[in-house]
Design a protein around this motif. Sequence first.
Motif, mmCIF file in Angstrom:
data_model
loop_
_atom_site.group_PDB
_atom_site.id
_atom_site.type_symbol
_atom_site.label_atom_id
_atom_site.label_comp_id
_atom_site.label_asym_id
_atom_site.label_seq_id
_atom_site.Cartn_x
_atom_site.Cartn_y
_atom_site.Cartn_z
ATOM 1 N N GLU A 183 38.129 3.599 36.061
ATOM 2 C CA GLU A 183 39.143 2.743 35.448
ATOM 3 C C GLU A 183 39.988 2.069 36.539
ATOM 4 O O GLU A 183 40.423 2.736 37.482
ATOM 5 N N TYR A 184 40.194 0.765 36.394
ATOM 6 C CA TYR A 184 41.017 0.050 37.361
ATOM 7 C C TYR A 184 42.444 0.583 37.313
ATOM 8 O O TYR A 184 43.020 0.783 36.245
ATOM 9 N N LYS A 185 43.024 0.799 38.490
ATOM 10 C CA LYS A 185 44.346 1.421 38.548
ATOM 11 C C LYS A 185 45.285 0.638 39.446
ATOM 12 O O LYS A 185 44.892 0.146 40.504
ATOM 13 N N ILE A 186 46.533 0.546 39.002
ATOM 14 C CA ILE A 186 47.602 -0.025 39.825
ATOM 15 C C ILE A 186 48.696 1.023 39.974
ATOM 16 O O ILE A 186 48.734 2.007 39.233
ATOM 17 N N ALA A 187 49.589 0.815 40.916
ATOM 18 C CA ALA A 187 50.691 1.758 41.129
ATOM 19 C C ALA A 187 51.934 0.982 41.524
ATOM 20 O O ALA A 187 51.861 -0.075 42.171
ATOM 21 N N GLY A 188 53.072 1.506 41.123
ATOM 22 C CA GLY A 188 54.324 0.860 41.467
ATOM 23 C C GLY A 188 55.497 1.792 41.295
ATOM 24 O O GLY A 188 55.332 2.970 40.964
ATOM 25 N N ALA A 189 56.678 1.247 41.504
ATOM 26 C CA ALA A 189 57.905 2.029 41.386
ATOM 27 C C ALA A 189 58.613 1.687 40.084
ATOM 28 O O ALA A 189 58.623 0.532 39.643
ATOM 29 N N GLN A 190 59.217 2.688 39.476
ATOM 30 C CA GLN A 190 59.957 2.493 38.228
ATOM 31 C C GLN A 190 61.218 1.680 38.500
ATOM 32 O O GLN A 190 61.914 1.893 39.487
ATOM 33 N N VAL A 191 61.477 0.710 37.607
ATOM 34 C CA VAL A 191 62.686 -0.109 37.727
ATOM 35 C C VAL A 191 63.368 -0.187 36.374
ATOM 36 O O VAL A 191 62.779 0.115 35.340
ATOM 37 N N LYS A 192 64.626 -0.619 36.384
ATOM 38 C CA LYS A 192 65.384 -0.748 35.140
ATOM 39 C C LYS A 192 64.890 -1.960 34.359
ATOM 40 O O LYS A 192 64.693 -3.042 34.908
ATOM 41 N N GLY A 193 64.675 -1.780 33.048
ATOM 42 C CA GLY A 193 64.225 -2.861 32.186
ATOM 43 C C GLY A 193 65.382 -3.524 31.462
ATOM 44 O O GLY A 193 66.552 -3.367 31.822
ATOM 45 N N GLN A 194 65.054 -4.253 30.391
ATOM 46 C CA GLN A 194 66.067 -4.933 29.603
ATOM 47 C C GLN A 194 66.969 -3.974 28.843
ATOM 48 O O GLN A 194 68.106 -4.289 28.534
ATOM 49 N N GLY A 195 66.405 -2.819 28.491
ATOM 50 C CA GLY A 195 67.145 -1.889 27.650
ATOM 51 C C GLY A 195 66.874 -2.094 26.168
ATOM 52 O O GLY A 195 67.359 -1.342 25.327
ATOM 53 N N LEU A 196 66.068 -3.111 25.832
ATOM 54 C CA LEU A 196 65.776 -3.392 24.424
ATOM 55 C C LEU A 196 64.751 -2.429 23.842
ATOM 56 O O LEU A 196 64.778 -2.136 22.649
ATOM 57 N N GLY A 197 63.825 -1.955 24.700
ATOM 58 C CA GLY A 197 62.765 -1.099 24.204
ATOM 59 C C GLY A 197 63.276 0.132 23.488
ATOM 60 O O GLY A 197 62.885 0.444 22.371
ATOM 61 N N LYS A 198 64.177 0.812 24.126
ATOM 62 C CA LYS A 198 64.699 2.064 23.576
ATOM 63 C C LYS A 198 65.545 1.828 22.339
ATOM 64 O O LYS A 198 65.554 2.625 21.405
ATOM 65 N N THR A 199 66.277 0.699 22.289
ATOM 66 C CA THR A 199 67.204 0.451 21.182
ATOM 67 C C THR A 199 66.564 -0.317 20.031
ATOM 68 O O THR A 199 66.796 -0.011 18.865
ATOM 69 N N ASP A 200 65.722 -1.320 20.359
ATOM 70 C CA ASP A 200 65.194 -2.194 19.308
ATOM 71 C C ASP A 200 63.691 -2.060 19.064
ATOM 72 O O ASP A 200 63.216 -2.402 17.981
#
Length: 281
Positions: free
Chosen positions: A160-177
Amino acid sequence: MKKNYSTLVNKKEITSIAIGGFDGMHIAHQKLFEKLDKNGAVVAIESGYTNITPKSFRQEYTNFPVYYYILENIRHLDGESFVKLLKEEFPNLKKIVVGFDFYFGKNRKYSAQNLLGLFKGEVVIIDEICNNNVAIHSRYIREFIKEGNIKKANCFLGREYKIAGAQVKGQGLGKTDFVPTINLIVEDFLLPNEGVYITKTILKDEEFNSITFLGHRVTTDGSYAIETHILNKNIEDFKGKVEIKFIDKLRENKKFNSFEELKNQINKDIAQAENYFNTNK
């Protein structure tokens, strides 16, 4: 788990090497590695275009140590000087393994066949490897990934093709809306085209079923994002490296007329991904 043999193995112990670019470490590359003896090593020539499997991740896909050489530093060498350098680097070298399309030296003057006369040892040249009569090359895999044809890319990669990165702060909409997501920033890797994918997300060496969105948030703020949602698992406040394995593409990115439409589509995406994992246990 990624191994880092390159700093542990004395080059004097190496008796066979496979030489190539090895971006992708795909099925055809693995055929070269199979011809190495137990004291073998991989010599990766860095051209600056390696974005399927960036340098620091290639060791993960072989049990042989990987040594890196910058193409710009060696491309001026003639055939004899190139082989001399290899002998100096690996003084007990007895076997060289290359692909049929391997070229080296100034202006790519020398081919794999030239090695037969230049190297006083065994030279193994691997013929072209195909998948369903299509030659396996990194350039094709790049195109499949850029098109979002992940299943085809995975067939050529042998994984399976794989990428990697660092976690960053998002919009905040995912958790609430919508649904909670882990947002990440990715460098060096080639990214699949915009859309929603069935994926597996790896956090602290633990693998979770997931769906992942890559693209511009055309329904909200328009910014580019990579967001992964862990299925049936509440992962909150994760900090650290995130790895994502791509399995298949669910749909293209699209603009919705309302948040409600977007939320309904996300729920459909989740149901489709869950069905995939339930039927492919």
